[in-house]
Design a protein around this motif. Structure first.
Motif, short mmCIF file in Angstrom:
data_model
loop_
_atom_site.label_atom_id
_atom_site.label_comp_id
_atom_site.label_asym_id
_atom_site.label_seq_id
_atom_site.Cartn_x
_atom_site.Cartn_y
_atom_site.Cartn_z
N LYS A 61 0.83 -1.21 0.00
CA LYS A 61 0.00 0.00 0.00
C LYS A 61 0.86 1.25 0.00
CE LYS A 61 -3.25 -2.41 3.01
NZ LYS A 61 -3.65 -2.58 4.41
N TYR A 79 8.19 -9.20 -5.29
CA TYR A 79 9.04 -8.01 -5.39
C TYR A 79 8.56 -7.09 -6.51
CZ TYR A 79 12.98 -4.94 -5.52
OH TYR A 79 13.73 -3.80 -5.47
N HIS A 89 5.34 8.15 -2.18
CA HIS A 89 6.00 7.28 -1.21
C HIS A 89 6.94 8.08 -0.28
CE1 HIS A 89 8.53 7.00 -4.95
NE2 HIS A 89 9.45 7.32 -4.08
N MET A 92 17.73 -1.85 -7.14
CA MET A 92 16.63 -2.44 -6.35
C MET A 92 16.82 -2.16 -4.86
SD MET A 92 17.43 -6.55 -6.76
CE MET A 92 16.88 -6.96 -5.11
N ASN A 93 16.66 -0.89 -4.50
CA ASN A 93 16.78 -0.52 -3.09
C ASN A 93 15.83 -1.28 -2.20
OD1 ASN A 93 18.36 1.46 -4.22
ND2 ASN A 93 17.45 3.14 -3.07
N LEU A 94 14.70 -1.74 -2.78
CA LEU A 94 13.69 -2.42 -1.95
C LEU A 94 14.12 -3.84 -1.63
CD1 LEU A 94 10.46 -1.11 -3.72
CD2 LEU A 94 11.60 -0.16 -1.72
N ARG A 140 19.08 -1.20 2.28
CA ARG A 140 17.75 -1.62 1.84
C ARG A 140 16.67 -0.74 2.45
NH1 ARG A 140 15.55 -7.83 2.53
NH2 ARG A 140 13.43 -7.50 1.79
N PRO A 167 9.44 -0.78 2.95
CA PRO A 167 8.26 0.07 2.89
C PRO A 167 7.52 0.09 4.22
CG PRO A 167 8.33 -1.43 1.01
CD PRO A 167 9.39 -1.88 1.97
N GLY A 188 3.23 3.23 3.12
CA GLY A 188 4.04 2.91 1.95
C GLY A 188 5.24 3.83 1.80
N ALA A 189 5.59 4.58 2.84
CA ALA A 189 6.79 5.42 2.76
C ALA A 189 7.99 4.51 2.48
CB ALA A 189 6.99 6.18 4.06
N MET A 190 8.77 4.83 1.45
CA MET A 190 9.91 3.99 1.08
C MET A 190 10.83 4.78 0.17
SD MET A 190 8.14 1.41 -1.74
CE MET A 190 6.38 1.67 -1.95
N LYS A 191 12.01 4.22 -0.05
CA LYS A 191 12.95 4.85 -0.97
C LYS A 191 13.32 3.83 -2.04
CE LYS A 191 16.76 8.05 -1.19
NZ LYS A 191 17.48 9.07 -0.48
N PRO A 192 12.53 3.77 -3.13
CA PRO A 192 12.76 2.72 -4.13
C PRO A 192 14.09 2.89 -4.87
CG PRO A 192 10.59 3.75 -4.40
CD PRO A 192 11.37 4.60 -3.45
#
Lengths: 455, 334
Positions: free
Chosen positions: A178, A338, A417, B18-20, B169, B172, B177-181
């Protein structure tokens, strides 16, 4: 190709010797004269060929497997079934803690897609392996299958994969990944127009020149050298180590030039079973996909369904965007959880929108497992986003290119995000496209910059 | 019935790496006794030319011509860990690791040269041609050939370096959903021009004009090969390719290149590539990953051009003649 050095000239120093120079590739002469060595150019004395017995059914219980006739076939050296694989149930992203293990190296009690590997046959020649594979008798009880993501998500649908227990991947965030930013419903309520549209795609093949494969040679000291065209050496080695319960120091992976990957050679399918075959027979083993296997057995790009709902103002501002993405993983996870997550991080595209709601689902169906492919998690999303942008522009009677300038992200803008935009260059790409394609836009758009306002 | 012309635009961005998932890559660099340099990686060259670009990065950093650098890849007995060649990460991740390793090797090289020339290492510079000079007094110099010989046989120094690149890495946040892709994004805008035969549903892509922003074109010719190939693949995705033409139905899947459709040489559009460079803050010499994104914008640009030509939306890929004809029929009956 032209380099347009006038853009961002203040951010670049052109004082380098080797970088920026169009040096000829040192490997090109080998490629164009046929001298480059690929993994399959190796041939070892006594090398065996591995062929798979594959499921003819989309979903079936295996009542029994009879390999006796195959074992008697001339040239056959070994026939492998699930019980021969030390750690038969695996998943490749376990290396980055994305579980559960949900796939079998060789089918154990069940097959979940048409083409799934059930039995491996090792023989002196490719032909003997093929003929013997046809003599393996598998007694199947066919089960109801589900092919459609909407059907798979309905209550009461046949469960594709018991290791998940439900037909979608369970993230720590729940049934989907989400993203929540602003108040999307308030955005729709205040919009001049709301447009909801659905986009879909079908699986796509990587179509590399060189099909997936490997050749394994026992080194005589308990070590095995695996010549492979994997895109990821240690990722494959470490997964093989888990599947075969073999310490990593017993494994030596050698790659080289690969005849195209495009994401199709990161699934760790051929290496573990070929190394197991080499270990159990003490002989070199070759396992290379036929073109048919490459096209229908190896993972394709996932089919996707993307539902986009936008609120837009008559002046061109998008004030709310809700995206629901569905990735058809097929029967097993591989890299798909992923990919769906990467999609969540990519939406709502390179635009600054104050209210955003994203849900991305990874869905299981009884089809060839999908996996990574060039543009993983993004390519089909971009198709959906950019067709939607065209529709929105026409809905409010605006030029589609000008409409994108109004919404384009710039340095400092907060993304959905919650990362501030850095290093944006969408505006400049559109300005140059406007010139190159003779697609004029208003002067105010040609005067815009991706740099932060007031910078 | 007529051939109708239309054009469409699309604009996109694309993350590098692919930081995630977390994606480290390492590199080792060492000199041979005669001052050539070996880069050791476990990264895989998929045919895109990774070895060449790593050689240029190493050469630039050490200060030697590219042909003095040899790259050894894809061997787990010799090469340090690389997550793999995917996610548009090869040049960015491995390139940064090579720079770090090459810098360390360069420092040793300059220290040995400084001993030979009896000056401070900080007073030395390379000329990019294989020599080390005293800044401001270029007549006082030593060749890298001689420096390497000295290091190996006289001074007992290893001209070598270790490089590692890792972006931590990003996990999220569950609810928001805060993230740094990614730490950097490449960009593109494509305008496609098509002709659609409204009798057969056949689409001909006449021109594609692609503008790509890729951070830095480390080798412009190699950038060109990748961007042209990607543009072709995008058109192929838009109009031709699928393993399951009647998805979700499983039937009619192609099993070879006769059945699995792709555009041939005669179907190639006139292709224009324009490259902009906004160096990324953490890229090797500013480079971003253009490998994947260059195949994306053509798909919606072609879809939008088809609509512009014949007024029907095909929202399901691929945009086949069958789908266009069915949509035209539905439009006519409305």
């Amino acid at each position: 190709m032209e380099l347009r050095k006038s853009y961002f000239a203040d951010q670049r120093k052109d004082d380098l010797h080797e970088i920026g120079q169009p040096r000829p590739r040192s490997d090109s002469p080998g490629h164009v004269t046929g001298k480059t060595t690929y993994f399959a150019d190796r041939n070892f004395p006594g090398m065996l060929h591995l062929k798979m017995v594959r499921s003819p059914h989309h979903h079936a219980r295996i009542r029994s497997i009879d390999t006796s006739e195959a074992e008697k076939h001339p040239g056959v050296v070994k026939v492998l079934t699930a019980k021969d694989v030390p750690h038969n149930v695996y998943t490749i992203l376990i290396l980055i803690q994305i579980g559960p293990e949900d796939e079998t190296v060789l089918a154990d009690g069940k097959v979940r897609w048409k083409g799934e590997a059930a039995v491996a046959v090792l023989a002196e020649t490719e032909r003997a392996a093929q003929e013997a594979a046809a003599k393996v008798k598998v007694d199947y009880e066919v089960l109801p299958a589900v092919f459609d993501m909407d059907e798979a998500l309905k209550p009461g649908a046949p469960i594709v994969n018991e290791y998940h227990g439900r037909n979608y991947y369970l993230y720590d965030s729940g049934e989907c990944r989400k993203v929540r930013f602003g108040d999307v419903e308030a955005g729709f309520a205040g919009a001049d127009h709301v447009l909801e549209q659905t986009y879909q795609s079908s699986p796509i093949e990587h179509a590399p020149t060189e099909t997936t494969g490997c050749i394994v040679a026992p080194e005589g000291n308990d070590r095995f050298t695996c010549y492979t065209n994997t895109q990821a050496m240690f990722f494959t080695l470490d997964n093989t180590s888990i599947i075969l319960q073999m310490p990593g120091n017993k494994l030596h992976f050698v790659g080289g030039t690969v005849g195209g990957g495009f994401g199709g050679k990161v699934d760790v399918i051929v290496e573990p079973i070929a190394i197991l075959g080499a270990k159990l027979t003490g002989r070199p083993v070759c396992f290379i996909y036929s073109r048919e296997e490459e096209m229908q057995i190896s993972s394709p790009r996932a089919a996707e369904k993307v539902v986009i709902k936008d609120g837009v103002m008559n002046d061109g501002r998008i004030v709310a965007r809700k995206v629901t993405g569905y990735t058809d993983a097929g029967a097993y996870s591989r890299h798909s959880p992923y990919g769906a997550q990467k999609g969540a991080g990519h939406y709502p595209g390179p635009y600054t929108i104050p209210n955003v709601w994203i849900d991305t689902y990874c869905v299981y169906t009884n089809r060839t497992p999908s996996s990574a492919m060039r543009g993983f998690g993004v390519t089909i999303g971009d198709f959906a986003l950019e067709v939607q942008m065209d529709k929105l522009a026409r809905l409010i009677g605006m030029d589609p290119l000008e409409f994108r300038f109004i919404n384009a992200y710039r340095d400092g803008d907060m993304k959905a995000h919650r990362q501030p935009t850095e290093g944006a260059a969408l505006i400049e790409c559109m300005q140059e496209a406007s010139r190159a394609a003779n697609w004029p836009v208003a002067e105010k758009f040609m005067a815009m910059s991706s740099y932060a306002k007031g910078a | 019935m007529a051939i109708r012309r239309g054009r469409g635009v699309a604009a996109i961005n694309y993350p590098t790496g692919m930081n995630l998932g977390g994606d480290p890559t390492q590199a080792l660099v060492h000199s041979t006794p005669t001052g050539n340099f070996m880069v050791t990686l476990s990264s895989v060259d998929l045919g895109q030319g990774m070895k060449q670009i790593m050689a240029q990065i190493c050469a630039e950093t050490i200060g030697v011509p590219t042909d003095r650098v040899v790259v050894d890849t894809a061997d787990t007995d010799t090469g340090p860990h690389c997550m793999g060649t995917f996610a548009s990460r090869g040049t960015h991740r491995a390139g940064n690791a090579v720079i770090q390793a090459a810098r360390e090797a360069r420092q040793v090289m300059l220290e040995v040269a400084a001993e030979e020339l009896e000056v401070n290492a900080s007073d030395l510079e390379t000329d990019g041609q294989g020599n080390i000079l005293v800044k401001g007094a270029p007549q006082k110099s030593i060749s890298i050939f001689d420096v390497a010989l000295s290091a190996h046989f006289k001074r007992g120094r290893s001209i070598s370096g270790r490089g590692m690149f890792l972006i931590p890495r990003s996990y999220p946040e569950k609810e928001t959903g805060a993230m740094k892709p990614s730490t950097c994004y490449a960009h593109a805008c494509t305008v496609a021009e098509v002709e659609v035969d409204d009798e057969t549903g056949e689409v001909t892509v006449l021109t594609v004009k692609n503008v790509f922003e890729i951070g830095r074109a480390l080798n412009p010719k190699m950038v060109e090969q990748q961007l042209v190939g990607g543009s072709w693949m995008g058109i192929s995705h838009a109009l031709y390719e699928t393993t399951e033409p009647y998805y979700p139905n499983r039937d009619h899947g192609g099993t070879d290149f006769n059945q699995y459709l792709m555009p041939g040489p005669g179907d190639l559009a006139q292709t224009e590539i324009i490259v902009l460079e906004r160096p990324s803050a953490d890229g090797p010499y500013g480079a971003k990953g253009p490998g994947e994104m260059c195949a994306n914008p053509q798909i919606p640009a072609v879809a939008n051009a088809v609509f512009d030509a014949v007024g029907v939306r095909i929202d399901t890929l691929p945009i086949t003649p069958e789908r266009i004809l069915r949509a035209l029929k539905a439009q006519a009956s409305n």
